[in-house]
Scaffold this motif. Sequence first.
Motif, PDB file in Angstrom:
ATOM      1  N   LYS A  65     -47.701  84.415  -1.670  1.00 27.54           N
ATOM      2  CA  LYS A  65     -46.569  84.424  -2.605  1.00 27.54           C
ATOM      3  C   LYS A  65     -46.505  85.738  -3.371  1.00 27.54           C
ATOM      4  O   LYS A  65     -45.410  86.272  -3.628  1.00 27.54           O
ATOM      5  CB  LYS A  65     -46.686  83.251  -3.565  1.00 27.54           C
ATOM      6  CG  LYS A  65     -46.394  81.902  -2.911  1.00 27.54           C
ATOM      7  CD  LYS A  65     -46.440  80.775  -3.934  1.00 27.54           C
ATOM      8  CE  LYS A  65     -46.063  79.435  -3.285  1.00 27.54           C
ATOM      9  NZ  LYS A  65     -46.095  78.318  -4.261  1.00 27.54           N
ATOM     10  N   ALA A  66     -47.668  86.280  -3.738  1.00 28.79           N
ATOM     11  CA  ALA A  66     -47.686  87.564  -4.443  1.00 28.79           C
ATOM     12  C   ALA A  66     -47.135  88.670  -3.552  1.00 28.79           C
ATOM     13  O   ALA A  66     -46.367  89.533  -3.993  1.00 28.79           O
ATOM     14  CB  ALA A  66     -49.109  87.889  -4.894  1.00 28.79           C
ATOM     15  N   GLN A  67     -47.520  88.647  -2.273  1.00 26.37           N
ATOM     16  CA  GLN A  67     -46.997  89.647  -1.341  1.00 26.37           C
ATOM     17  C   GLN A  67     -45.497  89.488  -1.150  1.00 26.37           C
ATOM     18  O   GLN A  67     -44.757  90.474  -1.058  1.00 26.37           O
ATOM     19  CB  GLN A  67     -47.738  89.520   0.004  1.00 26.37           C
ATOM     20  CG  GLN A  67     -49.199  89.932  -0.058  1.00 26.37           C
ATOM     21  CD  GLN A  67     -49.899  89.673   1.255  1.00 26.37           C
ATOM     22  OE1 GLN A  67     -49.427  88.910   2.092  1.00 26.37           O
ATOM     23  NE2 GLN A  67     -51.047  90.324   1.435  1.00 26.37           N
ATOM     24  N   GLU A  68     -45.044  88.242  -1.089  1.00 23.65           N
ATOM     25  CA  GLU A  68     -43.604  87.997  -0.940  1.00 23.65           C
ATOM     26  C   GLU A  68     -42.834  88.499  -2.161  1.00 23.65           C
ATOM     27  O   GLU A  68     -41.749  89.084  -2.031  1.00 23.65           O
ATOM     28  CB  GLU A  68     -43.370  86.504  -0.733  1.00 23.65           C
ATOM     29  CG  GLU A  68     -41.935  86.173  -0.371  1.00 23.65           C
ATOM     30  CD  GLU A  68     -41.757  84.688  -0.083  1.00 23.65           C
ATOM     31  OE1 GLU A  68     -42.380  83.881  -0.788  1.00 23.65           O
ATOM     32  OE2 GLU A  68     -41.008  84.365   0.844  1.00 23.65           O
ATOM     33  N   ALA A  69     -43.404  88.301  -3.363  1.00 24.47           N
ATOM     34  CA  ALA A  69     -42.760  88.787  -4.578  1.00 24.47           C
ATOM     35  C   ALA A  69     -42.685  90.307  -4.589  1.00 24.47           C
ATOM     36  O   ALA A  69     -41.673  90.893  -5.013  1.00 24.47           O
ATOM     37  CB  ALA A  69     -43.517  88.274  -5.806  1.00 24.47           C
ATOM     38  N   GLN A  70     -43.717  90.956  -4.098  1.00 29.03           N
ATOM     39  CA  GLN A  70     -43.721  92.418  -4.036  1.00 29.03           C
ATOM     40  C   GLN A  70     -42.646  92.918  -3.075  1.00 29.03           C
ATOM     41  O   GLN A  70     -41.942  93.898  -3.358  1.00 29.03           O
ATOM     42  CB  GLN A  70     -45.089  92.928  -3.603  1.00 29.03           C
ATOM     43  CG  GLN A  70     -46.181  92.732  -4.650  1.00 29.03           C
ATOM     44  CD  GLN A  70     -47.539  93.157  -4.137  1.00 29.03           C
ATOM     45  OE1 GLN A  70     -47.685  93.561  -2.985  1.00 29.03           O
ATOM     46  NE2 GLN A  70     -48.551  93.056  -5.001  1.00 29.03           N
ATOM     47  N   MET A  71     -42.496  92.241  -1.939  1.00 28.28           N
ATOM     48  CA  MET A  71     -41.472  92.642  -0.974  1.00 28.28           C
ATOM     49  C   MET A  71     -40.077  92.436  -1.556  1.00 28.28           C
ATOM     50  O   MET A  71     -39.169  93.258  -1.363  1.00 28.28           O
ATOM     51  CB  MET A  71     -41.634  91.838   0.320  1.00 28.28           C
ATOM     52  CG  MET A  71     -42.898  92.162   1.099  1.00 28.28           C
ATOM     53  SD  MET A  71     -43.053  91.180   2.604  1.00 28.28           S
ATOM     54  CE  MET A  71     -41.609  91.759   3.497  1.00 28.28           C
ATOM     55  N   GLU A  72     -39.902  91.333  -2.290  1.00 27.88           N
ATOM     56  CA  GLU A  72     -38.611  91.071  -2.903  1.00 27.88           C
ATOM     57  C   GLU A  72     -38.282  92.138  -3.949  1.00 27.88           C
ATOM     58  O   GLU A  72     -37.143  92.626  -4.044  1.00 27.88           O
ATOM     59  CB  GLU A  72     -38.616  89.685  -3.551  1.00 27.88           C
ATOM     60  CG  GLU A  72     -37.290  89.268  -4.168  1.00 27.88           C
ATOM     61  CD  GLU A  72     -36.181  89.116  -3.134  1.00 27.88           C
ATOM     62  OE1 GLU A  72     -34.998  89.269  -3.489  1.00 27.88           O
ATOM     63  OE2 GLU A  72     -36.508  88.857  -1.945  1.00 27.88           O
ATOM     64  N   ALA A  73     -39.264  92.522  -4.749  1.00 31.54           N
ATOM     65  CA  ALA A  73     -39.069  93.560  -5.758  1.00 31.54           C
ATOM     66  C   ALA A  73     -38.720  94.893  -5.093  1.00 31.54           C
ATOM     67  O   ALA A  73     -37.885  95.655  -5.587  1.00 31.54           O
ATOM     68  CB  ALA A  73     -40.320  93.697  -6.619  1.00 31.54           C
ATOM     69  N   ARG A  74     -39.364  95.181  -3.955  1.00 34.26           N
ATOM     70  CA  ARG A  74     -39.080  96.430  -3.247  1.00 34.26           C
ATOM     71  C   ARG A  74     -37.653  96.450  -2.725  1.00 34.26           C
ATOM     72  O   ARG A  74     -36.956  97.464  -2.781  1.00 34.26           O
ATOM     73  CB  ARG A  74     -40.072  96.600  -2.089  1.00 34.26           C
ATOM     74  CG  ARG A  74     -40.003  97.975  -1.431  1.00 34.26           C
ATOM     75  CD  ARG A  74     -41.013  98.113  -0.298  1.00 34.26           C
ATOM     76  NE  ARG A  74     -42.372  97.915  -0.780  1.00 34.26           N
ATOM     77  CZ  ARG A  74     -43.138  96.908  -0.453  1.00 34.26           C
ATOM     78  NH1 ARG A  74     -42.678  95.958   0.370  1.00 34.26           N
ATOM     79  NH2 ARG A  74     -44.363  96.804  -0.926  1.00 34.26           N
ATOM     80  N   ARG A  75     -37.207  95.288  -2.199  1.00 38.63           N
ATOM     81  CA  ARG A  75     -35.824  95.218  -1.709  1.00 38.63           C
ATOM     82  C   ARG A  75     -34.825  95.409  -2.852  1.00 38.63           C
ATOM     83  O   ARG A  75     -33.796  96.067  -2.698  1.00 38.63           O
ATOM     84  CB  ARG A  75     -35.586  93.867  -1.015  1.00 38.63           C
ATOM     85  CG  ARG A  75     -36.217  93.772   0.372  1.00 38.63           C
ATOM     86  CD  ARG A  75     -35.662  92.594   1.150  1.00 38.63           C
ATOM     87  NE  ARG A  75     -36.048  91.326   0.532  1.00 38.63           N
ATOM     88  CZ  ARG A  75     -37.118  90.629   0.884  1.00 38.63           C
ATOM     89  NH1 ARG A  75     -37.911  91.085   1.837  1.00 38.63           N
ATOM     90  NH2 ARG A  75     -37.398  89.486   0.281  1.00 38.63           N
ATOM     91  N   ASN A  76     -35.129  94.829  -4.017  1.00 32.87           N
ATOM     92  CA  ASN A  76     -34.227  94.991  -5.168  1.00 32.87           C
ATOM     93  C   ASN A  76     -34.141  96.442  -5.612  1.00 32.87           C
ATOM     94  O   ASN A  76     -33.070  96.929  -5.980  1.00 32.87           O
ATOM     95  CB  ASN A  76     -34.700  94.112  -6.333  1.00 32.87           C
ATOM     96  CG  ASN A  76     -34.531  92.625  -6.038  1.00 32.87           C
ATOM     97  OD1 ASN A  76     -33.678  92.252  -5.212  1.00 32.87           O
ATOM     98  ND2 ASN A  76     -35.318  91.782  -6.693  1.00 32.87           N
ATOM     99  N   ARG A  77     -35.272  97.150  -5.575  1.00 29.87           N
ATOM    100  CA  ARG A  77     -35.251  98.564  -5.971  1.00 29.87           C
ATOM    101  C   ARG A  77     -34.428  99.388  -4.987  1.00 29.87           C
ATOM    102  O   ARG A  77     -33.723 100.323  -5.347  1.00 29.87           O
ATOM    103  CB  ARG A  77     -36.677  99.107  -6.047  1.00 29.87           C
ATOM    104  CG  ARG A  77     -37.463  98.599  -7.258  1.00 29.87           C
ATOM    105  CD  ARG A  77     -38.713  99.434  -7.484  1.00 29.87           C
ATOM    106  NE  ARG A  77     -39.614  99.378  -6.342  1.00 29.87           N
ATOM    107  CZ  ARG A  77     -40.584  98.486  -6.208  1.00 29.87           C
ATOM    108  NH1 ARG A  77     -40.755  97.568  -7.154  1.00 29.87           N
ATOM    109  NH2 ARG A  77     -41.352  98.493  -5.152  1.00 29.87           N
ATOM    110  N   GLN A  78     -34.552  99.041  -3.701  1.00 27.96           N
ATOM    111  CA  GLN A  78     -33.790  99.773  -2.699  1.00 27.96           C
ATOM    112  C   GLN A  78     -32.283  99.574  -2.873  1.00 27.96           C
ATOM    113  O   GLN A  78     -31.486 100.477  -2.651  1.00 27.96           O
ATOM    114  CB  GLN A  78     -34.233  99.337  -1.297  1.00 27.96           C
ATOM    115  CG  GLN A  78     -35.639  99.784  -0.947  1.00 27.96           C
ATOM    116  CD  GLN A  78     -36.094  99.216   0.381  1.00 27.96           C
ATOM    117  OE1 GLN A  78     -35.423  98.363   0.955  1.00 27.96           O
ATOM    118  NE2 GLN A  78     -37.230  99.706   0.872  1.00 27.96           N
ATOM    119  N   LYS A  79     -31.859  98.352  -3.318  1.00 26.95           N
ATOM    120  CA  LYS A  79     -30.442  98.094  -3.553  1.00 26.95           C
ATOM    121  C   LYS A  79     -29.926  98.884  -4.749  1.00 26.95           C
ATOM    122  O   LYS A  79     -28.781  99.316  -4.807  1.00 26.95           O
ATOM    123  CB  LYS A  79     -30.228  96.600  -3.780  1.00 26.95           C
ATOM    124  CG  LYS A  79     -30.437  95.761  -2.523  1.00 26.95           C
ATOM    125  CD  LYS A  79     -30.210  94.295  -2.831  1.00 26.95           C
ATOM    126  CE  LYS A  79     -30.397  93.431  -1.590  1.00 26.95           C
ATOM    127  NZ  LYS A  79     -30.186  91.990  -1.856  1.00 26.95           N
TER     128      LYS A  79
END
Length: 637
Positions: free
Chosen positions: A623-637
């Motif tokens: 879940k922590a890794q998934e949250a990190q990936m989600e945060a990375r996608r938000n920054r890219q947007k």
Amino acid sequence: MDKNTVIGLLLIVAVLVGFGYYNSTFQPQNPSQAVVQKTANQEVSNVAERKDARKEALVIVDSTALFYKQLSVTDTASHDYVVLKNNNVIVEINPRGGTIGNVYLRNYTSYDDFHEGKKIPLHLYDGQNASLNFSFNTSTGVLNTSDYIFETVDQKDSTQVTMRLATGNGTKLDLRYCLLSGDKYMMNVEVVTFGMEKYATTQTKNLAIDWSQKIKQHEKGYDFENRYSSLTYKLTADDTQMLSEIQDDSETAEGPVDWVAFKSQYFSTVLIAPVSEFQGLSARSRQIPKEAKNNDAGFLKDYNVKMEIPFDVTGTKATQLQFFFGPNSFNLLKSMDADKVGEKDLDLEDLVYLGWPLFKWINRFFTIYVFDFLTWLGLPMGIVLLLITILMRIIVYMPTRKSFLSSAKMRVLKPKVDEISKKYPRKEDAMKKQQEMMSLYSQYGVSPMGGCLPMLIQMPLWIAMFNFVPNAIELRQEGFLWADDLSTYDSIWDFGFHIWGIGDHLSLFCLLFCVTNLVYSHMSIRQQRDSMSAEQAQQMKMMQWMMYLMPVMFFFMFNTYSAGLNYYYFISLLASALTMWYLRRTTDDAKLLAKLEANYQANKNNPNKKPKGLAARLEALQKAQEAQMEARRNRQK
């Protein structure tokens, strides 16, 4: 057996392979050991009674000028060895130098003599290939005992003698020997002077000792015996140290030393400082190749030590030493403390290497006691090893059963796992798929890590036996089935030439061990495939091939190992395979699935039931890794 179990198994096997490699040597084959020719009707007692007239280069000097003349070899003379003996040991003292000339162990014999049916005492210490020199400083130079002929005095019986070096002006140097009577293996030595203080200097404080010995090959297999032979010494304030068994080595002790042992696989000659300590020890061990000829033929290693011990030149206090000549038997060596001269514990049992700390304690407090009890019953050694194996299988049966049931539960849940895999076909959904699988296992009461426990229990026992069996002298020259000696390799086919990686023979016990290992690996892989999804099985193919490859690697490693060790591994793996077969035959998949469904129904009111233990930590990490990936996608947007 799931993925985690296989990974754990492979890691443990890697440790075992690495350990075997560390204990292995890669040297060409040795010719047969040169043995002393004796008549077939010669009795054991003849060795003790004989006194050979030996012609050697001797130092002949004017006794009144003993300390004023540069010594040189000018003449030859004959002299008889002085024989000391008890029930177990024969020691011959050489007047040249006044030190040990030969040592025989009455109740043991070399493999060559054993194979030929001869009962000739084992020649543990050969003065032709060994030397012991005491030296100290005087006002006229260094006195070396090896330069002089000693006179025999005060030989009261067959266990005590004094070797004396005397001058006309009353100066004397005595070497007093006392071989303990009865069934002992210890000999006490005293070095004492009389009237020598007038030759003392400020440097006459220590007695220097220079000791060398070539170690004979007493067993059948050079490689195996050499692998367990090492120059060993005991630091006073620390543990026992060993020089390398597989290559030339030398080192200087980092402090005072209690004893030094010239050790072969099953026998040792130990020089002990029972009261004071040896100082400045410098030790060297040289490998003697198998193909060595002439003076080196039939030997394993060449040992040498140089050291000093406190010495009172006034003669007020004798310098005390002790020798141990005997077998490397754990209980025997431990009992030598009863014969010590000083107060400190000798710890000679450390000569029997029982493995790294965990494995040492398993052997020390379990294997040795069980082995000694079964040996005390008078059982053949092959039966003793079989019973030890059965006992160990009983100990690990419940963990093994638990592991099997864990894999069986995953097997009956495989259709549900396959449905989850179909639900998340994309790689980017791997974390979601894994989380749902973990939730599934939790709801049905299944632990994916349950298959690791038996391996964590069994592998220490395996490695403990790997250290115990090669050091168990009780197996020496004990036959079982086709093997005439369980302490060395069994051979059903002698090639007559050397093959790299195999040797010059084929061991049947090794072959049985490796074939059984293949069968057991096949059963484990089949059980693993039954509990995995198609995707997981595809990912595990490489590991499965490695599991098939391991028995082949073990064949090259263990073909030169002792028959006893290969026999133990063979019956241990056979017992493991039979246990797995029995559990598979007695497990009803339908009943097991019904039980899991009952667990699911009990947890139905709690659909968000969280995994526990390691499964919970893995889910949290995902879940922590998934949250990190989600945060990375938000920054890219």
